[in-house]
Structure formats: C-alpha cells, structure tokens
Design an enzyme around this catalytic site. Sequence first.
Site, short mmCIF file in Angstrom:
data_model
loop_
_atom_site.label_atom_id
_atom_site.label_comp_id
_atom_site.label_asym_id
_atom_site.label_seq_id
_atom_site.Cartn_x
_atom_site.Cartn_y
_atom_site.Cartn_z
N SER A 72 0.84 -1.20 0.00
CA SER A 72 0.00 0.00 0.00
C SER A 72 0.88 1.25 0.00
CB SER A 72 -0.91 0.02 1.22
OG SER A 72 -0.15 0.15 2.41
N HIS A 73 0.29 2.36 -0.39
CA HIS A 73 1.01 3.64 -0.39
C HIS A 73 1.60 3.92 0.98
CE1 HIS A 73 1.36 8.06 -0.03
NE2 HIS A 73 1.83 7.95 -1.27
#
Length: 120
Positions: A72-73
Amino acid sequence: MAVSTPGLPQWMHGTPGSAGVVRGTARVIHSLAEAGKLQPGDVLVTKMTTPPWTPLFATSVAVVTDTGGVLSHAAIVAREYRIPAVVGTGHATKTFHDGQILEVDGDAGMVRVIPSLGEE
C-alpha cells in the site's frame, strides 16, 4: 482486533508495513483538510494514504492505517521515510483518539495505547 481489558493497555493488530518501534501522540486525520493537526513527533492515524499525503510522513514518527497491505502507499512511503507503519488494522481511526500515546511496532504489526500515569 482491538482489545480493552481492565488493567491492560488497549492494543490493535495489523499488517507490519515498515519496521521499527516508536512512541508518539496519536493524531487521527480523516482528510487532508485536517493535516494541520499533525505536529512533529505525532503518529498519523488514518483510513489510508495516497500520494498527496506524502508530505505528512516527514512530520510523523509512525503511520497507522485502517486499510492496506505491505504494498500500500502508506507502507511503501513509510519505508522510504524509515518510519514504522502498521497497516490494515481495520478500525484504528475508530479505536484511537487524538492525544493518546501510542506505541507502534512495525516489526510485529502491533499498536498499543500507553496509559497515562494513574490509568494503569
């Protein structure tokens, strides 16, 4: 899963997103419009992050998110900034509150509230 047992600190498990263990003051940020609440040394607690959130990582000592995984970011950027991250907790933004002292263990994927004096 969050646990609240009398005499024990509140804790939550998620996915280890970025290694390290730190303590800091929780700041629950629901949108970038609230970003001004975040102060140096705070733990960013949010649902998720996207590229416009990246500057907040320079201020935070750790990141905790409701959603996401190791790719994920939030996890990727936390690793770039070398700050601990626990992602995919499910409901950190509903469990933790501004001002609580949190210990974020990005190695184990654990977040726990450190009780104030007199709360133990």
